[in-house]
Structure formats: C-alpha cells, structure tokens
Design a protein around this motif. Structure first.
Motif, mmCIF file in Angstrom:
data_model
loop_
_atom_site.group_PDB
_atom_site.id
_atom_site.type_symbol
_atom_site.label_atom_id
_atom_site.label_comp_id
_atom_site.label_asym_id
_atom_site.label_seq_id
_atom_site.Cartn_x
_atom_site.Cartn_y
_atom_site.Cartn_z
ATOM 1 N N VAL A 80 0.858 -1.176 0.000
ATOM 2 C CA VAL A 80 0.000 0.000 0.000
ATOM 3 C C VAL A 80 0.896 1.229 0.000
ATOM 4 N N ARG A 81 0.576 2.212 -0.836
ATOM 5 C CA ARG A 81 1.313 3.488 -0.828
ATOM 6 C C ARG A 81 0.455 4.517 -0.102
ATOM 7 N N GLU A 82 1.066 5.160 0.873
ATOM 8 C CA GLU A 82 0.346 6.153 1.683
ATOM 9 C C GLU A 82 1.036 7.510 1.546
ATOM 10 N N ARG A 96 -3.682 9.507 2.930
ATOM 11 C CA ARG A 96 -4.383 8.934 1.780
ATOM 12 C C ARG A 96 -3.633 7.695 1.304
ATOM 13 N N SER A 97 -4.337 6.582 1.231
ATOM 14 C CA SER A 97 -3.683 5.320 0.882
ATOM 15 C C SER A 97 -4.335 4.644 -0.301
ATOM 16 N N THR A 98 -3.506 4.027 -1.126
ATOM 17 C CA THR A 98 -3.990 3.268 -2.285
ATOM 18 C C THR A 98 -3.236 1.946 -2.364
ATOM 19 N N ASN A 99 -3.949 0.891 -2.740
ATOM 20 C CA ASN A 99 -3.273 -0.400 -2.898
ATOM 21 C C ASN A 99 -2.443 -0.421 -4.179
ATOM 22 N N LEU A 100 -1.224 -0.957 -4.071
ATOM 23 C CA LEU A 100 -0.371 -1.119 -5.258
ATOM 24 C C LEU A 100 -0.559 -2.523 -5.823
ATOM 25 N N THR A 101 -0.803 -3.475 -4.932
ATOM 26 C CA THR A 101 -0.969 -4.865 -5.350
ATOM 27 C C THR A 101 -2.416 -5.125 -5.763
ATOM 28 N N GLY A 102 -2.596 -5.849 -6.823
ATOM 29 C CA GLY A 102 -3.942 -6.228 -7.263
ATOM 30 C C GLY A 102 -4.781 -5.071 -7.756
ATOM 31 N N SER A 103 -4.115 -3.937 -8.061
ATOM 32 C CA SER A 103 -4.875 -2.733 -8.406
ATOM 33 C C SER A 103 -5.563 -2.836 -9.779
ATOM 34 N N ASN A 104 -5.200 -3.860 -10.562
ATOM 35 C CA ASN A 104 -5.915 -4.079 -11.824
ATOM 36 C C ASN A 104 -7.293 -4.676 -11.587
ATOM 37 N N PHE A 105 -7.469 -5.285 -10.411
ATOM 38 C CA PHE A 105 -8.726 -5.981 -10.123
ATOM 39 C C PHE A 105 -9.609 -5.235 -9.146
ATOM 40 N N VAL A 106 -8.949 -4.678 -8.141
ATOM 41 C CA VAL A 106 -9.727 -3.950 -7.140
ATOM 42 C C VAL A 106 -8.926 -2.732 -6.678
ATOM 43 N N SER A 107 -9.624 -1.604 -6.581
ATOM 44 C CA SER A 107 -8.952 -0.397 -6.117
ATOM 45 C C SER A 107 -9.516 -0.022 -4.750
ATOM 46 N N ALA A 131 -13.304 4.798 2.898
ATOM 47 C CA ALA A 131 -12.630 4.058 1.836
ATOM 48 C C ALA A 131 -13.596 3.797 0.705
ATOM 49 N N GLN A 132 -13.083 3.946 -0.514
ATOM 50 C CA GLN A 132 -13.863 3.610 -1.695
ATOM 51 C C GLN A 132 -13.264 2.346 -2.287
ATOM 52 N N ILE A 133 -14.091 1.341 -2.423
ATOM 53 C CA ILE A 133 -13.611 0.053 -2.914
ATOM 54 C C ILE A 133 -14.315 -0.265 -4.234
ATOM 55 N N THR A 134 -13.523 -0.396 -5.290
ATOM 56 C CA THR A 134 -14.095 -0.656 -6.614
ATOM 57 C C THR A 134 -13.430 -1.872 -7.243
#
Lengths: 186, 78
Positions: A80-82, A96-107, A131-134
């Motif tokens: 995760v990058r914060e 503010r944090s975003t996932n780096l792993t699996g980001s093609n499938f779920v953000s 959190a917004q999960i898509t």
C-alpha cells in the motif's frame, strides 16, 4: 463501488495523537498483525505552508479466500502506498492510501483525517476514515463478491487498527509521564 | 517501531525513525521546522531501502503510482 466509513474520538490531544500516528504499527499495537513493515519513501516540509508531506510503503501479509487469490494473482504479500500531510497551523493529519498490489482488479482508496474534536479541541481528537472500494471486471457478480469481501475485511482491519492505536496512545502517554517524573527527580 | 520491508534495513530505519519522532514532537510541532538533523540517517536508510525495493521489483510499482496520482487524491471526497 462500495464505500466504507467510520469515525471515533480518541481521548488524547491532537498533538499527542499526531505523534503516536508515526508509531501506529509498533510492537505496542498487537492487533494490526497484518501490517508487517512500514517504510518511509520520501519526506519534505513545504517552506511556505509548513506542511509536512510523507510518502510511505506499507507491507501487509494477510490470507485471502482461494477464489479471490485466483483472480488477483495470489501473493500473500501486498503493498500500500500512503501519502500523508500534517498541517500544524490547521492541526490536521490527512493520510491517503492506495493499494499497489492487485490494483488491476480492485482499487481501495482510503482517507483518514485526525483533527481536534470540535467539542473538546484541546483534549480530544476526532478520527474520520473512509474508503472507496471498486472491483473491475467483466462479470458484475464477481465484482460484487470481491467488493463485499473487501469491505468486510476492510472493516475488520479498521476495527483492529483502532484498538491497536488505542494501546499505542496509552503506552505513549505512560512513557511520557514516566519521562516527566524522571526529569522532575533530577 | 515497525520493521522495514528488508530486515537488513530495520536497524537503519529504527535509528532514523527515532530521530524523526524526536524532531517531530520537539521541533516541528513547536514551529521549528527548518532544522533537518535526521538528514544523514535518512540517507543511510534510503540507500538500503532503495536496494531492497529494486531487488523486489517494487520500485517500478511505486514510480507508476507516483505518476498516476502523486498525492493519492484521485478519489472524490465530499
């Protein structure tokens, strides 16, 4: 897209909470065991605003159901990058944090804000998290299942994070009091 | 303090983190943000960390994220 929201109040002044925030995942936090490492990637102070910006890499290890691992490429380690900003004049910490792993499938995009509690600004701190999960994909049922699972797991981790941080705050306050009484003896 | 992604860097990270927290609580929060006494410790830690990120291939992932969203603020917040 699914949204997760939570808020709570910590019975500590904002300054103390903002210091303890840097220790959130230390040994005193026995709850958030899924966080195995936290590294600082960059850090700077804006000379005109005094805002402290920090970029961190958070390494997590947590198992996921097999059906999900199949889709996201199945590694247990995820990153995760914060990016955080401390504004000492407004007394806010925004992470503010975003996932780096699996980001093609779920953000997963999370925002956390620590600010003085409006009712007791000198003694309490308000914590707000959303959190917004898509999930992305051609099959809407699968996306729905991924989002549901992610929201549930996010909620469980958020709960552990709050309990763990509460322990860090308590230990920090204790250490601070002991340091003060040692100083008083000298 | 929490560990580093590479155990080899944990000691350097610990030294830097300790310096940073002291600076943050004693100087920064009191309005003295110009000093940078942790600079050398940070440099040492970064040399170790960057090597680890490169060997694990995470450096590219980070670069990509920096390009798409420098401050991670793409999400809409009301």
């Amino acid at each position: 897209m699914k949204v997760f929201e939570s808020s709570c109040t910590f019975d500590y002044p904002w300054a103390n909470v903002s210091v303890a925030n840097w220790r959130k995942y230390c040994a005193w936090n026995t709850q958030s065991t899924h966080v195995v490492a936290v590294d600082t990637l960059s850090r700077s102070v804006d000379p005109s605003t005094g805002v402290l910006r920090t970029e961190r890499l958070i390494t997590c290890k947590q198992s996921a159901p097999r059906w999900l691992m199949k889709f996201v490429g199945g590694t247990e380690e995820s990153f995760v990058r914060e990016v955080s900003e401390v504004d000492p004049s407004k007394r806010t910490v925004t992470l503010r944090s975003t996932n780096l792993t699996g980001s093609n499938f779920v953000s997963v995009q999370e925002t956390v804000i620590y600010s003085p509690d409006p009712i007791a600004p000198e003694s309490k701190t308000l914590f707000r998290q959303d959190a917004q999960i898509t999930a992305y994909g051609a099959f809407s049922r699968l996306c729905g299942a991924i989002e549901d699972w992610s929201v549930e797991r996010f909620g469980q981790n958020a709960m552990k994070g709050r309990l763990g941080f509460e322990a860090v705050l308590e230990m920090s306050a204790k250490a601070f009091r002991e340091m003060r009484s040692e100083e008083a003896k000298i | 303090m929490s560990a580093s992604i590479d155990p080899e860097c944990s000691e350097k990270k610990e030294r830097y983190d300790t310096c940073f927290i002291k600076w943050y609580s004693e100087k920064y929060l009191r309005g003295e943000s110009q000093t940078d006494e942790c600079k050398d410790l940070f440099k040492e830690y970064q040399i170790c960390l960057n090597k680890a990120l490169k060997s694990k291939g995470i450096d590219a992932m980070i670069e990509e994220a920096r390009k798409t969203s420098p401050n991670n603020d793409n999400a809409k917040h009301g």
